[in-house]
Write an enzyme that holds these catalytic residues in place. Structure first.
Site, PDB file in Angstrom:
ATOM      1  N   ASP A 184       4.076 -15.559   1.820  1.00 14.08           N
ATOM      2  CA  ASP A 184       4.534 -14.849   0.629  1.00 14.08           C
ATOM      3  C   ASP A 184       5.607 -15.691  -0.047  1.00 14.08           C
ATOM      4  OD1 ASP A 184       4.861 -12.468  -1.137  1.00 14.08           O
ATOM      5  OD2 ASP A 184       6.857 -12.430  -0.224  1.00 14.08           O
TER       6      ASP A 184
ATOM      7  N   GLU B  88      -1.253 -16.491  -1.969  1.00 17.03           N
ATOM      8  CA  GLU B  88      -1.617 -15.714  -3.142  1.00 17.03           C
ATOM      9  C   GLU B  88      -1.927 -16.628  -4.317  1.00 17.03           C
ATOM     10  OE1 GLU B  88       0.500 -11.545  -3.607  1.00 17.03           O
ATOM     11  OE2 GLU B  88       1.971 -13.072  -3.078  1.00 17.03           O
TER      12      GLU B  88
ATOM     13  N   CYS C 135       1.416  -0.598   2.412  1.00 21.61           N
ATOM     14  CA  CYS C 135       1.916  -0.402   3.772  1.00 21.61           C
ATOM     15  C   CYS C 135       0.896  -0.963   4.740  1.00 21.61           C
ATOM     16  CB  CYS C 135       2.158   1.085   4.049  1.00 21.61           C
ATOM     17  SG  CYS C 135       2.645   1.435   5.762  1.00 21.61           S
TER      18      CYS C 135
ATOM     19  N   CYS D 104      -0.401   2.108   7.426  1.00 21.42           N
ATOM     20  CA  CYS D 104      -1.303   3.211   7.061  1.00 21.42           C
ATOM     21  C   CYS D 104      -2.168   2.906   5.849  1.00 21.42           C
ATOM     22  CB  CYS D 104      -0.488   4.486   6.807  1.00 21.42           C
ATOM     23  SG  CYS D 104       0.566   4.408   5.328  1.00 21.42           S
TER      24      CYS D 104
ATOM     25  N   CYS E 294       7.825   3.693   4.339  1.00 24.00           N
ATOM     26  CA  CYS E 294       6.599   4.322   3.871  1.00 24.00           C
ATOM     27  C   CYS E 294       6.607   5.818   4.210  1.00 24.00           C
ATOM     28  CB  CYS E 294       5.399   3.631   4.507  1.00 24.00           C
ATOM     29  SG  CYS E 294       3.796   4.317   4.005  1.00 24.00           S
TER      30      CYS E 294
ATOM     31  N   CYS F 281       4.542   7.240   5.983  1.00 18.78           N
ATOM     32  CA  CYS F 281       4.158   7.396   7.387  1.00 18.78           C
ATOM     33  C   CYS F 281       5.322   7.177   8.334  1.00 18.78           C
ATOM     34  CB  CYS F 281       3.017   6.448   7.734  1.00 18.78           C
ATOM     35  SG  CYS F 281       3.467   4.698   7.694  1.00 18.78           S
TER      36      CYS F 281
ATOM     37  N   ASP G  14       9.312  -8.686   2.096  1.00 21.16           N
ATOM     38  CA  ASP G  14       8.648  -9.988   2.130  1.00 21.16           C
ATOM     39  C   ASP G  14       7.782 -10.150   3.375  1.00 21.16           C
ATOM     40  OD1 ASP G  14       9.913 -10.609  -0.249  1.00 21.16           O
ATOM     41  OD2 ASP G  14      11.638 -11.511   0.748  1.00 21.16           O
TER      42      ASP G  14
END
Length: 402
Positions: A188, A272, A325, A328, A344, A346, A353
């Site tokens: 990332d 990416e 996330c 989940c 999150c 959950c 990052d």
């Protein structure tokens, strides 16, 4: 299995006064021939809707040398001039294939001063390089050896804006693939941390431009005080160029070491597909993004993975790696840049990052296994959940969380 590749080896050299004068004349003639041929092609294309081939440009160059106005073109080696026409032909081929924009004229101040010599225009003997129209070999600083037994096929001489001279030797080199490994990493890209790995490691951004910003500002202030066209202004301009060259050299050295490490340690590297050009439109982040040089890092990863038998997977730029996330599969509606840690629904706490890097790795492994790229999320008619969410959740199931 080893592979043969064309590889350029770049060295710095220190020309004599005679060599510097000869090369400067060659640079000027190369620029003139390129611009004049581009002018002729532009006139033919827009005026007559006619394409001009390399052979026609080469014939025109012969006629230019016969004129009194351009007779000085005969004083330099003809090979760099012919190579300039070949480069122009390549530029037009890319334009007509819609791979590039229309070729632009070379500027004396902004364009890189360079000349390319093929095998017939230089002599390589006992590790010494002598260019056409020169009596002595170049005084090259051999910072690293050439491949054993290799002979340069093309030599490119250049001078940067700081006044430094470089020679690039294109040779055949044997690349041995790296030892196979089962490791894979997701990357990332960021600003505070240049890259965050899916292993949880964060590699700090050296911020080379920021570290030399005060020195650069001082040199630029001195440049502004000098009278235009004066010798002192040229000296001040060289000082500014040297600061920029220092920044570029240190940045490139760091990126080479980082990319080499990532490629040698991992069999699969996932990144990416960032649209850096659009990101640079942000006035508050443009300077920091330029300093990070994500595009150069990607380019290094691409050719080094190809060299050493690694797999580089590029996921779609619209994949919500930061908002997804990894536990989940829930996608958060908004994730401002100032939010570096989040929890999150959950109950899983995420480092922004690290979570993004792990999602990138999971999506890349899923894409590699399926043989397809990761596209923007779309819902499954059976579950009502995003297919990418489902794939990412399954892929991240075995990754331990920090």
């Amino acid at each position: 299995m080893t592979q043969q590749v064309k590889r350029a080896f770049r060295y710095r050299f220190y020309p004599t006064d005679e060599q510097a004068a000869e090369l400067s004349r060659t640079f000027g003639c190369v620029r003139l021939v390129y611009n004049k041929a581009l002018e002729e092609r532009t006139r033919a294309w827009y005026g007559e809707h006619r394409r001009v081939s390399y052979v026609q440009s080469s014939t025109a160059l012969t006629e230019w040398k016969k004129t009194e106005e351009l007779a000085f073109l005969r004083e330099v080696s003809s090979v760099p001039l012919q190579q300039a026409l070949r480069h122009l032909q390549t530029a037009f081929a890319n334009f007509f294939a819609k791979r590039a924009k229309y070729p632009r004229y070379k500027s004396r101040k902004k364009s890189r001063a360079s000349a390319e010599y093929t095998r017939s225009a230089f002599k390589w003997r006992d590790g010494k390089l002598t260019l056409a129209k020169m009596a002595e070999p170049l005084d090259i600083r051999w910072s690293r050896p050439l491949p054993e037994g290799s002979v340069p096929t093309t030599v490119t001489v250049s001078r940067d804006s700081a006044g430094r001279w470089f020679v690039s030797l294109l040779c055949e080199d044997t690349i041995t693939p790296a030892r196979p490994t089962t490791a894979a990493v997701g990357i990332d890209a960021g600003i505070t941390s240049l890259v965050t790995l899916s292993t949880g490691e964060k590699i700090a951004n050296p911020r080379h431009e920021r570290r030399d910003r005060a020195r650069l500002a001082k040199a630029q202030r001195e440049l502004c005080r000098k009278a235009k066209g004066s010798a002192n202004r040229e000296k001040a301009r060289r000082k500014v160029a040297k600061v920029h060259a220092r920044i570029v050299d240190r940045r490139r050295d760091f990126l080479h070491k980082l990319s080499t490490r990532l490629v040698h340690e991992n069999q699969v590297v996932v990144i990416e597909d960032l649209s850096v050009r659009n990101l640079l439109k942000s006035h508050s982040l443009a300077r920091a993004i330029s300093d990070a040089s994500w595009t150069e890092l990607r380019s290094m990863l691409e050719y080094k993975c190809a060299w050493y038998g690694r797999e580089l997977v590029v996921i779609d730029r619209w994949f919500p790696s930061s908002k997804l996330c990894g536990a989940c599969g829930t996608v958060t509606a908004k994730m401002p840049l100032n939010v570096r840690e989040w929890t999150c629904e959950c109950g899983t706490a995420h480092d922004r990052d690290v979570n993004a890097a792990r999602n990138i790795l999971a999506a890349g492994l899923a894409a590699s296994a399926c043989g397809d790229g990761v596209r923007p999320q779309r819902e499954s008619s059976r579950t009502g959940r995003s297919l990418v969410k489902q794939e990412t959740q399954r892929a991240t199931a075995g990754i331990p969380r920090l």
